[in-house]
Design a protein around this motif. Sequence first.
Motif, PDB file in Angstrom:
ATOM      1  N   GLU A 568       0.822  -1.206   0.000  1.00  0.00           N
ATOM      2  CA  GLU A 568       0.000   0.000   0.000  1.00  0.00           C
ATOM      3  C   GLU A 568       0.855   1.254   0.000  1.00  0.00           C
ATOM      4  O   GLU A 568       0.465   2.295  -0.546  1.00  0.00           O
ATOM      5  N   LEU A 569       2.056   1.178   0.580  1.00  0.00           N
ATOM      6  CA  LEU A 569       2.960   2.325   0.564  1.00  0.00           C
ATOM      7  C   LEU A 569       3.551   2.512  -0.831  1.00  0.00           C
ATOM      8  O   LEU A 569       3.706   3.645  -1.297  1.00  0.00           O
ATOM      9  N   ILE A 570       3.872   1.421  -1.507  1.00  0.00           N
ATOM     10  CA  ILE A 570       4.382   1.524  -2.879  1.00  0.00           C
ATOM     11  C   ILE A 570       3.370   2.245  -3.764  1.00  0.00           C
ATOM     12  O   ILE A 570       3.715   3.145  -4.549  1.00  0.00           O
ATOM     13  N   ALA A 571       2.097   1.870  -3.607  1.00  0.00           N
ATOM     14  CA  ALA A 571       1.050   2.530  -4.391  1.00  0.00           C
ATOM     15  C   ALA A 571       0.914   4.000  -4.012  1.00  0.00           C
ATOM     16  O   ALA A 571       0.733   4.865  -4.884  1.00  0.00           O
ATOM     17  N   GLU A 601       3.806  -5.027 -11.058  1.00  0.00           N
ATOM     18  CA  GLU A 601       3.177  -3.879 -11.707  1.00  0.00           C
ATOM     19  C   GLU A 601       3.259  -2.616 -10.850  1.00  0.00           C
ATOM     20  O   GLU A 601       3.609  -1.534 -11.354  1.00  0.00           O
ATOM     21  N   PRO A 602       2.935  -2.671  -9.541  1.00  0.00           N
ATOM     22  CA  PRO A 602       3.099  -1.464  -8.715  1.00  0.00           C
ATOM     23  C   PRO A 602       4.534  -0.928  -8.718  1.00  0.00           C
ATOM     24  O   PRO A 602       4.736   0.289  -8.738  1.00  0.00           O
ATOM     25  N   LEU A 603       5.519  -1.820  -8.693  1.00  0.00           N
ATOM     26  CA  LEU A 603       6.908  -1.347  -8.727  1.00  0.00           C
ATOM     27  C   LEU A 603       7.260  -0.735 -10.079  1.00  0.00           C
ATOM     28  O   LEU A 603       7.983   0.260 -10.157  1.00  0.00           O
ATOM     29  N   ARG A 604       6.741  -1.335 -11.165  1.00  0.00           N
ATOM     30  CA  ARG A 604       6.993  -0.770 -12.494  1.00  0.00           C
ATOM     31  C   ARG A 604       6.403   0.625 -12.602  1.00  0.00           C
ATOM     32  O   ARG A 604       7.038   1.546 -13.131  1.00  0.00           O
ATOM     33  N   ARG A 605       5.189   0.789 -12.083  1.00  0.00           N
ATOM     34  CA  ARG A 605       4.544   2.105 -12.113  1.00  0.00           C
ATOM     35  C   ARG A 605       5.333   3.123 -11.302  1.00  0.00           C
ATOM     36  O   ARG A 605       5.504   4.277 -11.722  1.00  0.00           O
ATOM     37  N   LEU A 606       5.861   2.707 -10.137  1.00  0.00           N
ATOM     38  CA  LEU A 606       6.640   3.616  -9.299  1.00  0.00           C
ATOM     39  C   LEU A 606       7.914   4.044 -10.021  1.00  0.00           C
ATOM     40  O   LEU A 606       8.263   5.233 -10.058  1.00  0.00           O
ATOM     41  N   GLU A 607       8.602   3.104 -10.609  1.00  0.00           N
ATOM     42  CA  GLU A 607       9.863   3.398 -11.278  1.00  0.00           C
ATOM     43  C   GLU A 607       9.669   4.320 -12.478  1.00  0.00           C
ATOM     44  O   GLU A 607      10.564   5.098 -12.830  1.00  0.00           O
ATOM     45  N   ALA A 608       8.480   4.271 -13.089  1.00  0.00           N
ATOM     46  CA  ALA A 608       8.217   5.065 -14.288  1.00  0.00           C
ATOM     47  C   ALA A 608       7.899   6.528 -13.979  1.00  0.00           C
ATOM     48  O   ALA A 608       7.831   7.353 -14.899  1.00  0.00           O
ATOM     49  N   GLN A 609       7.707   6.868 -12.697  1.00  0.00           N
ATOM     50  CA  GLN A 609       7.329   8.233 -12.355  1.00  0.00           C
ATOM     51  C   GLN A 609       8.469   9.217 -12.625  1.00  0.00           C
ATOM     52  O   GLN A 609       9.619   8.975 -12.221  1.00  0.00           O
ATOM     53  N   ALA A 610       8.149  10.332 -13.229  1.00  0.00           N
ATOM     54  CA  ALA A 610       9.168  11.342 -13.541  1.00  0.00           C
ATOM     55  C   ALA A 610       9.737  11.976 -12.275  1.00  0.00           C
ATOM     56  O   ALA A 610      10.893  12.428 -12.264  1.00  0.00           O
ATOM     57  N   LYS A 611       8.941  12.016 -11.214  1.00  0.00           N
ATOM     58  CA  LYS A 611       9.370  12.647  -9.966  1.00  0.00           C
ATOM     59  C   LYS A 611      10.066  11.673  -9.019  1.00  0.00           C
ATOM     60  O   LYS A 611      10.330  12.007  -7.862  1.00  0.00           O
TER      61      LYS A 611
END
Length: 888
Positions: A568-571, A601-611
């Motif tokens: 939940e923290l990753i999200a 998938e949650p980790l992939r989404r986190l890594e893709a963030q520009a910030k």
Amino acid sequence: MSGNSKLQELLAGEERNYILPFLWQRGEEEAVIREELARIREAGIRAVCVESRPHPDMLGPKWWRDMDIIMDEARTHGMKIWVFDDDHFPTGHAAGKVKEAPLEHQRQFLSERRIDARGPDPEASFLLRPWSVLDGARPVGAAAARRDPVTGKLDGEFIPIDLKASVQDGVLYWPVPEGFWTICLFVVTREGGDERRKDYLNPIVPESTQILIDTIYEAYYARYKDDFGAAFAGFFSDEPGFYNSKASYDYASGLGDAKMALPWRDDLLELLEAEYGPNLRRHLPLLWHEGGPHTFALRYAYMNVVSKLYAEHFSGRIGRWCEERGVAYIGHLMEDNNVHARLGCGAGHFFRALEGQDMSGLDVVLWQIVPGFDEMSFSWMGGETDSVFFHYGMTKMATSLGHIDPRKRGRTFCEIFGAYGWAEGLKLMKWLTDHMLVRGVNHFVPHAFSQKDFPDWDCPPHFYARGYNPQFRYYGLLNAYTNRLCHLLNDGQHVATAAVLYHAEAEWSGEAMLFQEPVKQLMQRQIDCDVLPEDKLLCSSVIQGELAVHEERYRCLIVPCAEALPIELIAKLSELAESGLQIVFVDSLPQRASQAVPYAEPLRRLEAQAKVVVVPLLRLADTLREWGMYELETSEKQPYLRAYQYRHDRLETVMLFNEHPEEKLNTRVILPGEGVWLRYDAFGNTLERIGEGRKYAHDLTLSAYESAVLLRIPHDEEANYPIGPSQTVPTSESTSRLIEPTEWHVSLVSAQEYPEFKPWGTLTSLRNISARDLLPRFSGTIKYECQVRDEEAAGSVWLDLGQVYETAQVWVNGREAGVRLCAPYVWDISEFWQQGMNELTVEVTNTLAKDQQDWFSKFVQQEPSGLLGPVKLLRPSTISVGSAGSGE
């Protein structure tokens, strides 16, 4: 309260009391109790925390007689009374009442018993009865695991054993398959914890905590109900925790120790199943053993559940009781060497464990914090310190909770000074006080006032010590300083650049960097931060690119390196980054989730963030400065300069402290905002103008142990305050003259005989009075007298005593020039000095360490005593404080 009101109160001497020292009770006579309280008031303190330590009749007639005396003094003299909430520390004994409670309300632990076996043996059986007979253990589950024939380690795949079907008359019948096996039997027992806490309450069981409330809290309420919220301020819990390890001060205590007993309550397996999933019982051995991918998921689930239970049923339950009756609830845990996020003497999770309290709290005792040992470990009674934690982590963790929890209202206290021994004098106390203030501590619980006849060997130093402490007459100066700065640092808003994630959940889940490592990098570059737990982050939001938690705003979030984080923290981190918050992962992104759930998938989404960026630990502070994420700027790196920024309406406070134990600090500081900058002297309670402008550049010089408090006010406020002109002070360009009289006349006096000095002799040069060929056992005050001829014309003249150990008071030509508790030992003596012959008198007071040689002082190197010099007259150049900087 507006800033101008706060400052006006301060300058008018109307600051509140923020000091509540321990007052130990042992059943002394009434006159002794009243005298000690009078001495406390004499020292400028208007509150006490009453502690039994140990009273011979706790909650009996003699106890209530003594408490009635204390309450009468409080009502008569306008004091506030806090009480320690048990008969001795740590909180949880309930004055012995827990052992009379039903077994399910007493301490219980879940332990593992191992039985090794070899198969195949379809007819195998195992005796269970001896364990249950010997220690009262009650089996609640079992599982078996195959062992590697080479290493002997468990393979992590467990076969559950149905005890109801497999146990008869104390015998376990289980057919052993081929190979080597271990049967893990899970038993509930009262054994296995710290034996000294055997009769303590179980903090995760509400009925157990209620025993403490009924025994202690209700007793005070019944007797002093009308004083609650008035003279009776509240209750203090001291170091409650699980104490589920026989090695009660093993700061490495955590899951994975095969010998550790784990906190338990009767429905804990059901609660763990709700958190972890239906395979909980199959994987239960992983709480004690390594066993594949499920290991950390189970340990995370366990710690998450028990730390929340502690919060709800211990501090939360007591806090609700106090809130309903109009009193406050405060206290602190055992934080030492990172145990704040662990079991053993810890409570599992610092932030959760203090949820029910009205202030955040911590303690500093037993040489945990030693000047100069901010990274190097220091040997003490607990082994060796994690000095990075004690210097950079512990206090920031506590003050962060004070900042982010609405119930705390920005308040953090520190129990301080205790058990340092008589080697600790006012010099070190002032350093420790500044160490706390510059990190945001704004209430203090000094340790301690003892009414026992001197010498009392119980955790010195003692402030009055029945008149034997030679520094007591100066103690009020430190308290006045402390109260004034606490008043300035309350009721406003802390200003910080960064938030740093608390590491507890990450540590439960795998390899993890401790939060103090990035905090250290930031503090050494004057980038302030708060430490935030996951619970607060999950409720946070982003406002104009800044992380918003309660009233705090942070320009970035820093996540220490962690193998795993809760899903939940990753999200939530992805959500915060999408909302515009800059998130910095130190060294690497997490590799998985804490729980046994899909995480790719949650980790992939986190890594893709520009910030979202990854930054090496040693580049962290430089990176933030390159991004412009800082409040203060220095002309060069200053790793020992600490900074704290605090804001009231129309009043900005910046506290700066040189934490180096020996070296002077010189730098140019660029101060934020626009307006008039003042320097506040908290000892003298005076203001001095130093400059004005936008991003004002101030040339800062701080001796070791010295701090500076700088205030920014609007231009239209300047006329509202009694602001003195810029002083002409000694600089490196000042002319100096060494004072070398033919002889110094030396006389001595003890604390009880002061001021009736007795001549000792003369010195032709200044020496350590405690040298082995002089007076190695002398404790008291040393008076130095000499005559100095000066033919230069009168003008600006300063006296610099050089090295002094440790409290110094100066008279020039019979007129007192003032007192210094620590460096710099420098006085402006212009109004006292005259052309021609001058008489100089210096009184130097050391500590009782030389005379007493107590056990607690053995952990630290002894300082010399007296005036060591060199003693100089300084005539400053024309450069003044106010013109030593510039504004844009």
